[in-house]
Design an enzyme around this catalytic site. Structure first.
Site, PDB file in Angstrom:
ATOM      1  N   ARG A 159       8.900  94.372  77.149  1.00  0.00           N
ATOM      2  CA  ARG A 159       9.057  93.990  75.728  1.00  0.00           C
ATOM      3  C   ARG A 159       8.793  92.507  75.465  1.00  0.00           C
ATOM      4  NH1 ARG A 159      13.639  97.627  75.804  1.00  0.00           N
ATOM      5  NH2 ARG A 159      12.907  99.612  74.966  1.00  0.00           N
ATOM      6  N   LYS A 177      -3.086  85.822  68.544  1.00  0.00           N
ATOM      7  CA  LYS A 177      -3.652  87.174  68.368  1.00  0.00           C
ATOM      8  C   LYS A 177      -4.010  87.702  69.757  1.00  0.00           C
ATOM      9  CE  LYS A 177      -5.657  87.181  63.729  1.00  0.00           C
ATOM     10  NZ  LYS A 177      -6.899  87.213  62.943  1.00  0.00           N
ATOM     11  N   GLU A 212     -17.863  78.377  66.317  1.00  0.00           N
ATOM     12  CA  GLU A 212     -16.470  78.374  65.840  1.00  0.00           C
ATOM     13  C   GLU A 212     -16.007  76.951  65.542  1.00  0.00           C
ATOM     14  OE1 GLU A 212     -14.660  81.081  65.152  1.00  0.00           O
ATOM     15  OE2 GLU A 212     -15.432  82.719  66.399  1.00  0.00           O
ATOM     16  N   LYS A 267      -6.808  74.901  63.382  1.00  0.00           N
ATOM     17  CA  LYS A 267      -6.319  76.269  63.594  1.00  0.00           C
ATOM     18  C   LYS A 267      -4.790  76.276  63.574  1.00  0.00           C
ATOM     19  CE  LYS A 267      -6.672  80.606  65.647  1.00  0.00           C
ATOM     20  NZ  LYS A 267      -7.453  81.600  66.323  1.00  0.00           N
ATOM     21  N   GLU A 327      -1.392  86.441  59.195  1.00  0.00           N
ATOM     22  CA  GLU A 327      -2.555  86.694  58.330  1.00  0.00           C
ATOM     23  C   GLU A 327      -2.234  87.495  57.069  1.00  0.00           C
ATOM     24  OE1 GLU A 327      -6.182  87.170  60.596  1.00  0.00           O
ATOM     25  OE2 GLU A 327      -7.112  88.252  58.963  1.00  0.00           O
ATOM     26  N   ARG A 373      -4.669  82.532  56.671  1.00  0.00           N
ATOM     27  CA  ARG A 373      -5.273  82.687  58.003  1.00  0.00           C
ATOM     28  C   ARG A 373      -6.636  83.375  57.902  1.00  0.00           C
ATOM     29  NH1 ARG A 373      -2.475  83.843  63.859  1.00  0.00           N
ATOM     30  NH2 ARG A 373      -4.428  83.863  65.019  1.00  0.00           N
ATOM     31  N   ASN A 409     -11.717  83.550  59.142  1.00  0.00           N
ATOM     32  CA  ASN A 409     -12.753  84.586  59.259  1.00  0.00           C
ATOM     33  C   ASN A 409     -14.042  84.194  58.545  1.00  0.00           C
ATOM     34  OD1 ASN A 409     -11.044  86.249  60.721  1.00  0.00           O
ATOM     35  ND2 ASN A 409     -10.138  87.102  58.857  1.00  0.00           N
ATOM     36  N   HIS A 431     -17.243  85.813  59.490  1.00  0.00           N
ATOM     37  CA  HIS A 431     -16.926  86.976  60.331  1.00  0.00           C
ATOM     38  C   HIS A 431     -17.218  88.310  59.651  1.00  0.00           C
ATOM     39  CE1 HIS A 431     -15.152  83.925  62.839  1.00  0.00           C
ATOM     40  NE2 HIS A 431     -14.774  84.801  63.739  1.00  0.00           N
ATOM     41  N   HIS A 482     -19.324  90.355  62.023  1.00  0.00           N
ATOM     42  CA  HIS A 482     -18.843  91.605  62.634  1.00  0.00           C
ATOM     43  C   HIS A 482     -19.801  92.760  62.342  1.00  0.00           C
ATOM     44  CE1 HIS A 482     -14.378  90.269  63.167  1.00  0.00           C
ATOM     45  NE2 HIS A 482     -15.164  89.838  64.136  1.00  0.00           N
ATOM     46  N   HIS A 537     -20.662  87.179  70.068  1.00  0.00           N
ATOM     47  CA  HIS A 537     -19.751  87.051  68.916  1.00  0.00           C
ATOM     48  C   HIS A 537     -20.001  85.732  68.161  1.00  0.00           C
ATOM     49  CE1 HIS A 537     -16.207  87.102  66.409  1.00  0.00           C
ATOM     50  NE2 HIS A 537     -15.865  85.926  66.901  1.00  0.00           N
TER      51      HIS A 537
HETATM   52  N1  GLY Z   1      -9.858  84.219  65.237  1.00  0.00           N
HETATM   53  C1  GLY Z   1      -9.242  84.285  63.972  1.00  0.00           C
HETATM   54  C2  GLY Z   1      -7.762  84.127  64.027  1.00  0.00           C
HETATM   55  O1  GLY Z   1      -7.207  83.790  65.048  1.00  0.00           O
HETATM   56  O2  GLY Z   1      -7.103  84.389  63.047  1.00  0.00           O
END
Ligand code: GLY
Length: 371
Positions: A123, A145, A187, A229, A239, A243, A247, A250, A254, A268
């Site tokens: 956990r 993430k 990025e 960031k 998000e 946040r 993107n 993206h 994507h 990517h």
């Molecule tokens: N790579 C986008 C984020 O971490 O929200």
């Protein structure tokens, strides 16, 4: 050169991002304060293990920290249930418990998988990110993430689980192929484009030096990216709002990655650079920003030798409707509406849920015609 630090202040889960050369050799001293027992479990991939595990192992051993290592196959395919199971069972066999620390040594794939393994092991076990690509150093290792891919899409299974420390050793960037460096650089440029015009200007002057190996320029580029960031993640960790600005590029990117089967045809970061270009072209076509903004982005990307148009993608692509259809399958779709990050200027972006799709289709038609 002393490492620089970006602090990520999250209630009870704050951590430092350390940036600079020689951090693998210093890993023991950096990680020791997090440890109850002098041992760590390292998850990595086979390629990175050959290149960087010996330096990490020695850096840990210098402080008397023993390490055990599991190397998974390299590549996006590793972000799957079976490799996650393998990693988690390996950690359990080694009796890694909640006082221990898992170390993720690698690029985005390893960081995401190892972070998720740590999130679900007993956990939740702490983990340290040791990112070995530029993309991972400025984006995926920061912000918590973690996850794996489903056969229905990328990153659909996962958890928010913040690392306890990030060690971004700039020396490891010397082992990157130029294509991988530039994919990660997309990025970096993204941060300037999305929220800091002064940083983008700095990149216009210094991005080439950083690419050529100037360590101070690399540290500045990584530090500013991580600061931006961190600021956004602190405002909106899970998000719900801001946040999503991360993107930028993206939504288009994507769709292009999906259209090219997540293959070597398009990395990517290359999807992100072409996607940023398309987002600025769309913003100009929607009358949100001047024509000068996409021209400036295109010029910088050209100066850097980055991919910036659909003609830079080898092989066939779907038509504009096919690309729009791929966008509607993205997890960023809300109430059937495609979410775009659009720009009022370089460094000034916003999340848009009601963009005029006919204008976006026109931009895609034109970009496809230029191939
Ligand atoms: N790579 C986008 C984020 O971490 O929200």
């Amino acid at each position: 050169m002393t490492p620089q630090t970006v602090h990520v202040p999250l209630d009870g889960r704050s951590y430092d991002i350390r940036i600079g050369p020689g951090l693998l050799a210093r890993a023991g001293a950096e990680i020791a304060p997090l440890l109850a027992a002098k041992r760590v479990a390292v998850l990595t991939d086979e390629r990175v293990a050959d290149l960087h595990y010996p330096a990490l192992r020695e850096g840990l051993a210098a402080e008397g920290i023993a390490s055990d290592m599991l190397a998974l196959p390299p590549g996006e395919g590793t972000k799957c249930w079976s490799q996650l199971e393998r990693a988690v069972e390996w950690l359990l066999e080694r009796k890694v418990n909640r006082d221990d620390v898992v170390v993720a040594l690698g690029g985005g794939v390893i960081g995401d998988l190892a972070g998720f393994a740590a999130a679900i092991l007993r956990r939740g076990v702490r983990f340290v990110q040791v990112p070995t690509t530029l993309l991972a150093q400025v984006d995926s290792s920061v912000g918590g993430k973690t996850g794996i891919n489903s056969k229905l899409g990328k990153n659909l299974i996962g958890a928010f689980h913040q690392p306890g420390l990030v060690l971004a050793d700039t020396d490891v960037l010397d082992t990157l192929a130029p294509r991988d460096y530039l994919a990660g650089y997309a990025e970096v440029a993204k941060y300037g484009l999305l929220g800091d015009g002064t940083f983008f200007e700095w990149l216009e002057k210094n991005g080439a030096n950083a690419a050529a190996g100037d360590v101070e320029a690399r540290i500045t580029a990584i530090r500013r990216s991580c600061e931006m960031k961190a600021e956004i993640v602190v405002r909106d960790e899970t998000e719900k709002g801001d946040r999503a600005l991360l993107n930028l590029g993206h939504t288009f990117g994507h769709a292009l990655e999906a259209a090219t089967g997540y293959s070597d045809r398009l990395l990517h970061g290359e999807g992100v650079s072409i996607g940023c270009m398309l987002a600025f072209r769309a913003s100009a076509a929607l009358g949100l920003c001047s024509q000068e903004a996409p021209s400036r982005v295109a010029q910088h990307f050209a100066d850097m030798g980055m991919k910036r148009g659909l003609g830079d993608i080898p092989g066939n692509l779907p038509d504009a409707d096919g690309l729009l259809e791929l966008m509607t399958q993205d997890k960023k779709v809300k109430d059937g509406r495609i979410v775009f990050v659009l720009a009022r200027d370089i460094g000034e972006t916003f999340v848009c849920r009601d963009a005029d799709i006919s204008v976006i289709r026109g931009v895609l038609d034109q970009a496809l015609a230029e191939r």
